[in-house]
Design a protein around this motif. Structure first.
Motif, PDB file in Angstrom:
ATOM      1  N   VAL A 114       0.041  23.457 -41.196  1.00  0.00           N
ATOM      2  CA  VAL A 114      -1.274  23.976 -40.828  1.00  0.00           C
ATOM      3  C   VAL A 114      -1.738  23.194 -39.603  1.00  0.00           C
ATOM      4  N   LEU A 115      -1.932  23.914 -38.495  1.00  0.00           N
ATOM      5  CA  LEU A 115      -2.419  23.282 -37.270  1.00  0.00           C
ATOM      6  C   LEU A 115      -3.940  23.165 -37.317  1.00  0.00           C
ATOM      7  N   LEU A 116      -4.457  22.132 -36.695  1.00  0.00           N
ATOM      8  CA  LEU A 116      -5.895  21.831 -36.764  1.00  0.00           C
ATOM      9  C   LEU A 116      -6.548  21.905 -35.391  1.00  0.00           C
ATOM     10  N   SER A 117      -7.819  22.294 -35.401  1.00  0.00           N
ATOM     11  CA  SER A 117      -8.595  22.330 -34.165  1.00  0.00           C
ATOM     12  C   SER A 117      -9.052  20.924 -33.790  1.00  0.00           C
ATOM     13  N   GLN A 118      -9.114  20.648 -32.490  1.00  0.00           N
ATOM     14  CA  GLN A 118      -9.611  19.353 -32.009  1.00  0.00           C
ATOM     15  C   GLN A 118     -11.091  19.154 -32.332  1.00  0.00           C
ATOM     16  N   LYS A 119     -11.783  20.243 -32.635  1.00  0.00           N
ATOM     17  CA  LYS A 119     -13.212  20.148 -32.926  1.00  0.00           C
ATOM     18  C   LYS A 119     -13.478  19.565 -34.308  1.00  0.00           C
ATOM     19  N   LEU A 120     -12.472  19.526 -35.155  1.00  0.00           N
ATOM     20  CA  LEU A 120     -12.647  19.021 -36.517  1.00  0.00           C
ATOM     21  C   LEU A 120     -12.782  17.505 -36.531  1.00  0.00           C
ATOM     22  N   ASN A 121     -13.517  16.992 -37.505  1.00  0.00           N
ATOM     23  CA  ASN A 121     -13.579  15.556 -37.743  1.00  0.00           C
ATOM     24  C   ASN A 121     -12.373  15.187 -38.611  1.00  0.00           C
ATOM     25  N   MET A 122     -11.408  14.504 -38.009  1.00  0.00           N
ATOM     26  CA  MET A 122     -10.146  14.243 -38.704  1.00  0.00           C
ATOM     27  C   MET A 122     -10.313  13.318 -39.906  1.00  0.00           C
ATOM     28  N   ASN A 123     -11.312  12.485 -39.893  1.00  0.00           N
ATOM     29  CA  ASN A 123     -11.557  11.640 -41.067  1.00  0.00           C
ATOM     30  C   ASN A 123     -11.952  12.494 -42.268  1.00  0.00           C
ATOM     31  N   ASP A 124     -12.754  13.545 -42.016  1.00  0.00           N
ATOM     32  CA  ASP A 124     -13.111  14.464 -43.099  1.00  0.00           C
ATOM     33  C   ASP A 124     -11.884  15.217 -43.610  1.00  0.00           C
ATOM     34  N   ILE A 125     -11.011  15.592 -42.688  1.00  0.00           N
ATOM     35  CA  ILE A 125      -9.787  16.308 -43.078  1.00  0.00           C
ATOM     36  C   ILE A 125      -8.894  15.410 -43.926  1.00  0.00           C
ATOM     37  N   LYS A 126      -8.823  14.128 -43.567  1.00  0.00           N
ATOM     38  CA  LYS A 126      -8.032  13.175 -44.357  1.00  0.00           C
ATOM     39  C   LYS A 126      -8.544  13.105 -45.796  1.00  0.00           C
ATOM     40  N   ILE A 127      -9.870  13.106 -45.930  1.00  0.00           N
ATOM     41  CA  ILE A 127     -10.480  13.037 -47.269  1.00  0.00           C
ATOM     42  C   ILE A 127     -10.127  14.279 -48.077  1.00  0.00           C
ATOM     43  N   ILE A 128     -10.208  15.450 -47.447  1.00  0.00           N
ATOM     44  CA  ILE A 128      -9.850  16.691 -48.136  1.00  0.00           C
ATOM     45  C   ILE A 128      -8.396  16.654 -48.587  1.00  0.00           C
ATOM     46  N   CYS A 129      -7.508  16.221 -47.703  1.00  0.00           N
ATOM     47  CA  CYS A 129      -6.072  16.164 -48.032  1.00  0.00           C
ATOM     48  C   CYS A 129      -5.799  15.162 -49.154  1.00  0.00           C
ATOM     49  N   ALA A 130      -6.555  14.076 -49.161  1.00  0.00           N
ATOM     50  CA  ALA A 130      -6.362  13.062 -50.205  1.00  0.00           C
ATOM     51  C   ALA A 130      -6.695  13.619 -51.589  1.00  0.00           C
ATOM     52  N   GLU A 131      -7.559  14.621 -51.628  1.00  0.00           N
ATOM     53  CA  GLU A 131      -7.951  15.221 -52.900  1.00  0.00           C
ATOM     54  C   GLU A 131      -6.963  16.280 -53.386  1.00  0.00           C
ATOM     55  N   LEU A 132      -6.060  16.707 -52.476  1.00  0.00           N
ATOM     56  CA  LEU A 132      -5.101  17.768 -52.809  1.00  0.00           C
ATOM     57  C   LEU A 132      -3.688  17.196 -52.761  1.00  0.00           C
ATOM     58  N   PRO A 133      -2.988  17.134 -53.877  1.00  0.00           N
ATOM     59  CA  PRO A 133      -1.667  16.478 -53.916  1.00  0.00           C
ATOM     60  C   PRO A 133      -0.612  17.164 -53.062  1.00  0.00           C
ATOM     61  N   TYR A 134      -0.846  18.408 -52.703  1.00  0.00           N
ATOM     62  CA  TYR A 134       0.143  19.158 -51.930  1.00  0.00           C
ATOM     63  C   TYR A 134      -0.169  19.190 -50.439  1.00  0.00           C
ATOM     64  N   ALA A 135      -1.280  18.574 -50.031  1.00  0.00           N
ATOM     65  CA  ALA A 135      -1.674  18.557 -48.620  1.00  0.00           C
ATOM     66  C   ALA A 135      -1.465  17.161 -48.042  1.00  0.00           C
ATOM     67  N   ASN A 136      -0.674  17.062 -46.985  1.00  0.00           N
ATOM     68  CA  ASN A 136      -0.320  15.770 -46.392  1.00  0.00           C
ATOM     69  C   ASN A 136      -0.769  15.748 -44.930  1.00  0.00           C
ATOM     70  N   PHE A 137      -1.825  14.987 -44.663  1.00  0.00           N
ATOM     71  CA  PHE A 137      -2.336  14.876 -43.298  1.00  0.00           C
ATOM     72  C   PHE A 137      -1.372  14.039 -42.460  1.00  0.00           C
ATOM     73  N   ILE A 138      -1.011  14.568 -41.288  1.00  0.00           N
ATOM     74  CA  ILE A 138      -0.047  13.881 -40.434  1.00  0.00           C
ATOM     75  C   ILE A 138      -0.691  13.561 -39.086  1.00  0.00           C
ATOM     76  N   ASN A 139      -0.735  12.284 -38.781  1.00  0.00           N
ATOM     77  CA  ASN A 139      -1.123  11.808 -37.459  1.00  0.00           C
ATOM     78  C   ASN A 139      -0.024  10.848 -37.021  1.00  0.00           C
ATOM     79  N   LYS A 140       0.906  11.339 -36.201  1.00  0.00           N
ATOM     80  CA  LYS A 140       2.084  10.545 -35.847  1.00  0.00           C
ATOM     81  C   LYS A 140       1.709   9.250 -35.144  1.00  0.00           C
ATOM     82  N   ALA A 141       0.697   9.315 -34.287  1.00  0.00           N
ATOM     83  CA  ALA A 141       0.294   8.110 -33.555  1.00  0.00           C
ATOM     84  C   ALA A 141      -0.214   7.044 -34.514  1.00  0.00           C
TER      85      ALA A 141
END
Length: 762
Positions: A587-614
């Motif tokens: 799932v590709l993400l928009s730059q407008k999103l707050n990535m910290n919020d997205i990390k929190i959402i993914c942490a709540e879902l065992p099948y969602a893995n937030f990837i930030n290579k840097a």
């Protein structure tokens, strides 16, 4: 070019640790990153819209003819546009737009009927008699129109995706490379191809402009930078060595032998490294070029011993005098590189292999070949370098213990001040050497087409393909609920493919609420005769539920532009390390999103893995910087104990331990004094500094000949090493720059302080 056709790997990310589990989420993320690395986006612009379109056709045709690309897309054909409707049509009763689904759930059937009537009588509507029979409420039409557009600013014009910006019309081309973006031949071939195409188009269509972005252009810039570094460092080191040899020994034979031993070491290191790793990183060659400054050390000691041996000098006796010193020195440097190889970085392990094998071969050349080729000097002479070395040695020998202690106290204060100001920065972004022009070009292209896709993404997993799509919907609903003002927060397959559960629910809603209860009344209302009403009702009610599956969607031509988001089957692991077969998508993400919020959402879902290579790589850097820093502390303790064991004297152990320790601390202090962040590569450089600094001390400690010859050899060795690594400090690549800066300061300090060891042997 020098590296053309050689097995050189220019991918800087390949230097970093890979996924531990070949089938892990990290591996899936790496595979996706590799796929994206082959993508190139091109905008062909012209003030005349039709000329921009024609120019883009020429560009895409040349790309297709080149055979360098697996696919080249230049718009959307009429067949493709029709394919969308024809593909989804059999599943039309199961497909609802979000707006229509909401209206049915709210029982707002009047609005649905009004919209259908509007579509029927609207002169620009696509409704016709066939659609009335098959989609009387226009629900399917609404679903097709609600599907996400590939970009906010691109529109179809004569089957081409085009947009206008500042009076220039742009047509977009998407191309996928057949081979890796980091292939040297690929970089050269494609950049030359692009140059030729642009020249042709500019000639045929004046005022044409071009914007391009893709990993290949960044890889090419990195390659050019590294090639520049190799040339400067390698040539600079060789020139320095040649001048030093001619000035110091006034003979061509030492020069030729030294260059021969260095060349043999470099070639041997290249072959060994290639046989072990299969490919050689350009990063390794950059550092390998600097190893010339270390590999000549062994030859310098032989030449210095011969110079001061006079006419009675014998090669075998000379070798015996220097053997223990250069052997211990080699072992010491090998240990330093072995410590560097502990970090699980493929690039550093390859560098260690290259350095150890190259230095070992240079060492063998000196001890096995030189005794048979070197003869005594026919006449005695002293160069100004000999005079300088002798004067500096005498200066140290005249210093009292009290003065030496004062010097070291001053240096300790300087080191303490610098170390107190140290700060670390493990963010990989500071190690990038991205040309500003490339970055600006990419930002301009994204702005023109309206793309705001972030480099961050989410890996979604599930036990079946349908589970993956269902999980995507849950994830995306949460993201949309949290970001209602962002029109398109994600790009995903599930946006074009409802889950099986949603399809079943939609089918039931349409049948029970519209087909069975309201269809007849609606058709009567718009003037359809009873016979046709019966036919339409019968036709629609007899359509069975047929789920639209992931495999159905992937097998259709409409999935072509989004198939890269489907990662397929993979074996992943749970927190308990249990392996299970699963499927994955991106799932590709928009730059407008707050990535910290997205990390929190993914942490709540065992099948969602937030990837930030840097961030992931930066975390690895931090972990190993701390780990190797602790290891370096242990090395200092071990070094003192080994010196004590070797020389059986506390006084000697302290005198031999203090110079390399102070050199290492001064090297570290420079980072604090000049406000340069400490990175993993800075710490690795300190290990090398310690290894070479101990070498200089051991050369004095193990000398069995004149201290003057040892001082000359150490001087020449330090000059060549400082020259090599000093040039590294001027590299355009930040990683190499920080490494070179640390080694430059450390080696200079090690040389200046090493004569303390001569006080013990005096």
């Amino acid at each position: 070019m020098l590296f053309q056709g050689l097995p050189i790997n220019t991918n800087m990310l390949a230097l970093l640790p890979g996924a531990k589990d070949a089938n892990s989420v990290e591996k899936i993320a790496d595979d996706f990153a590799n796929t994206m690395g082959k993508q190139i986006v091109i905008l062909v612009g012209n003030p005349d819209q039709d000329k921009a379109l024609q120019a883009s056709d020429v560009f895409s045709h040349r790309l297709q003819q080149s055979n360098y690309f697996s696919s080249v897309t230049n718009g959307v054909s009429t067949n493709e546009q029709e394919a969308w409707a024809s593909f989804y049509f059999p599943y039309r009763l199961s497909l609802l737009s979000d707006k229509d689904h909401k209206l049915i759930m709210q029982h707002d059937f009047d609005t649905i009927s009004q919209q259908a009537v509007f579509n029927l009588y609207n002169p620009i509507s696509i409704s016709n008699s066939k659609l009335l029979q098959n989609d009387p409420f226009s629900l399917f039409q609404h679903f097709i129109l609600a599907l996400p557009k590939p970009s906010n600013k691109l529109d179809l014009y004569k089957n081409h995706l085009m947009t206008e910006d500042n009076g220039i019309w742009y047509s977009m081309i998407n191309a996928t490379l057949k081979n890796d973006s980091f292939s040297l031949s690929n970089q050269n071939n494609i950049t030359h191809l692009f140059s030729d195409i642009k020249q042709t188009i500019t000639s045929d269509y004046p005022q044409s402009t071009f914007l391009m972005t893709g990993m290949l252009f960044y890889a090419k810039a990195g390659t050019d930078s590294a090639r520049h570094d190799v040339s400067i460092i390698g040539v600079g080191s060789l020139i320095g060595i040649i001048l030093l040899m001619l000035i110091s020994f006034r003979s061509l034979s030492p020069l030729l032998l030294t260059l021969f031993s260095s060349a043999i070491g470099f070639v041997f290191a290249f072959i060994v490294t290639y046989l072990i790793f299969g490919k050689i990183f350009l990063f390794t060659l950059v550092f390998g070029a600097s190893l010339i400054g270390i590999s000549v050390d062994y030859a310098f000691f032989y030449y210095a011993d011969r110079l001061y041996g006079g006419k009675l000098w014998q090669s075998t006796t000379g070798l015996k005098r220097i053997f223990s010193g250069i052997t211990l020195g080699l072992l010491n440097v090998i240990i330093a590189y072995l410590i560097i190889a502990i970090a699980p970085f493929p690039g550093l392990r390859q560098l260690a292999t290259f350095a150890i094998s190259g230095l070992f071969m240079s060492y063998l050349t000196v001890i096995c070949l030189f005794p048979y080729l070197l003869k005594p000097h026919k006449r005695a002479f002293n160069s100004f370098i000999c005079h300088i070395a002798t004067l500096y040695l005498k200066l140290w020998q005249k210093l009292s213990i009290k003065k030496i202690m004062i010097i070291y106290m001053i240096l300790a204060i300087i080191a303490a001040i610098g170390i107190s100001k140290l700060h670390s920065n493990d963010d990989i972004r500071i190690l990038e050497a991205t040309p500003k022009a490339l970055k600006a070009n990419e930002q301009q292209l994204k702005s023109i087409i309206g793309s705001d896709v972030s480099t961050d993404f989410i890996v979604v997993t599930g036990s079946t393909p349908e589970d993956v799509i269902s999980h995507e919907h849950i994830l995306i609903n949460k993201i949309k609920a949290q970001n209602p003002n962002i029109s398109q927060p994600v790009i995903s397959i599930s946006q074009y493919l409802p889950s099986i559960e949603d399809q079943q629910q939609n089918y039931t809603l349409v049948r029970e609420n519209l087909l069975q209860n309201r269809l007849s009344d609606f058709l009567n209302q718009i003037g359809v005769d009873n016979k046709e009403i019966d036919s339409i009702e019968k036709n629609l009610r007899n359509i069975p539920f047929k789920p639209l599956t992931v495999n159905d969607w992937l097998s259709s031509p409409i999935s072509q532009n989004l198939q890269f988001l489907w990662m397929g089957k993979a074996n992943t692991s749970t927190n308990s390390n249990a392996q299970f077969t699963s499927f994955a998508s991106i799932v590709l993400l928009s730059q407008k999103l707050n990535m910290n919020d997205i990390k929190i959402i993914c942490a709540e879902l065992p099948y969602a893995n937030f990837i930030n290579k840097a961030d992931e790589i930066s975390h690895v850097f931090k972990t190993y910087r701390q780990y190797i820093s602790y290891l370096l502390s242990i090395v200092f303790v071990a070094l003192f104990l080994l010196l004590l064991l070797r020389y059986r004297s506390l006084k000697k152990a302290i005198c031999y331990f203090v110079p390399p320790t102070m050199a290492t601390l001064l090297s570290l202090a420079v980072f604090g004094i000049f406000n340069v962040p400490v990175t993993l590569f800075s710490i690795l450089a300190l290990i090398l500094v310690l290894g070479i600094a101990v070498d200089y001390v051991l050369f004095f400690a193990e000398t069995k000949s004149s201290l003057h010859s040892t001082m000359l050899a150490v001087t020449l060795s330090a000059i060549t090493t400082i020259l090599s690594f000093g040039l590294l400090a001027f590299s355009q690549t930040p990683v190499i720059h920080y490494f070179g800066l640390a080694v430059f300061v450390g080696i200079a300090s090690a040389f200046l302080l090493s004569p303390l060891a001569s006080k013990v042997n005096k």
